[in-house]
Design a protein around this motif. Structure first.
Motif, PDB file in Angstrom:
ATOM      1  N   THR A   8       8.859  13.555  -6.508  1.00 37.85           N
ATOM      2  CA  THR A   8       7.519  13.072  -6.168  1.00 37.85           C
ATOM      3  C   THR A   8       7.223  12.996  -4.882  1.00 37.85           C
ATOM      4  N   ILE A  10       5.686  11.872  -1.693  1.00 43.53           N
ATOM      5  CA  ILE A  10       4.979  10.649  -1.079  1.00 43.53           C
ATOM      6  C   ILE A  10       3.832  10.838   0.026  1.00 43.53           C
ATOM      7  N   TYR A  11       2.749  10.429  -0.320  1.00 41.73           N
ATOM      8  CA  TYR A  11       1.671  10.841   0.701  1.00 41.73           C
ATOM      9  C   TYR A  11       2.114   9.948   2.271  1.00 41.73           C
ATOM     10  N   SER A  47      -7.032  12.714  -5.135  1.00 40.87           N
ATOM     11  CA  SER A  47      -5.807  12.044  -5.338  1.00 40.87           C
ATOM     12  C   SER A  47      -6.081  10.484  -4.708  1.00 40.87           C
ATOM     13  N   VAL A  49      -4.295   7.107  -3.728  1.00 41.47           N
ATOM     14  CA  VAL A  49      -2.900   6.964  -3.213  1.00 41.47           C
ATOM     15  C   VAL A  49      -2.953   5.306  -3.104  1.00 41.47           C
ATOM     16  N   ASP A  55       1.600  -2.659  -7.752  1.00 41.84           N
ATOM     17  CA  ASP A  55       0.722  -1.634  -8.747  1.00 41.84           C
ATOM     18  C   ASP A  55      -0.808  -2.183  -8.576  1.00 41.84           C
ATOM     19  N   ILE A  71      -2.003   2.473 -10.877  1.00 40.11           N
ATOM     20  CA  ILE A  71      -1.235   3.307  -9.979  1.00 40.11           C
ATOM     21  C   ILE A  71      -0.199   2.464  -9.397  1.00 40.11           C
ATOM     22  N   LYS A  75       2.696   5.196  -5.075  1.00 39.31           N
ATOM     23  CA  LYS A  75       2.457   6.408  -5.723  1.00 39.31           C
ATOM     24  C   LYS A  75       0.984   6.833  -6.079  1.00 39.31           C
ATOM     25  N   SER A  76       0.620   7.822  -6.822  1.00 42.54           N
ATOM     26  CA  SER A  76      -0.798   8.542  -6.488  1.00 42.54           C
ATOM     27  C   SER A  76      -1.001   8.679  -8.073  1.00 42.54           C
TER      28      SER A  76
END
Length: 104
Positions: A8, A10-11, A47, A49, A55, A71, A75-76
């Motif tokens: 994953t 991560i932004y 996306s 984010v 959640d 989401i 996460k995205s």
């Protein structure tokens, strides 16, 4: 034996180098979306984010463009369509938190 391992990204506030991440981000925050209005070319990848610790569920007002989508925290969710037009989306837990995407 086959081992499959996922990863994953991560932004961290900036798109990745070499076009490895979509260039259009919408940050899901506790009290808003940033930006509130996103104007992009149809077919672009967007996306969402989740920059919160819980959640979040987002959905398009018409529920067709984006059906109710969870989401996970941190996460995205990636959205892409070739259909031009404008649509509004919101957070299910706080319907007053809204944003608009214009696809031209």
């Amino acid at each position: 034996m086959i081992l499959i391992n996922g990863c994953t990204k991560i932004y961290d506030g900036a798109p990745g180098v070499g076009n490895s991440l979509p260039g259009n981000f919408i940050s899901v925050q506790d009290s808003s979306f940033t930006p509130v209005l996103l104007d992009v070319v149809a077919g672009s990848t967007i996306s969402f984010v989740n920059n919160t610790s819980s959640d979040k569920v987002i959905q398009a007002v018409d529920s067709l463009r984006i059906p109710a989508t969870i989401i996970l925290a941190g996460k995205s969710f990636i959205y892409k369509t070739n259909i031009a037009g404008s649509f509004e989306y919101f957070r299910k837990d706080k319907p007053g938190i809204r944003g608009t995407i214009n696809l031209r």
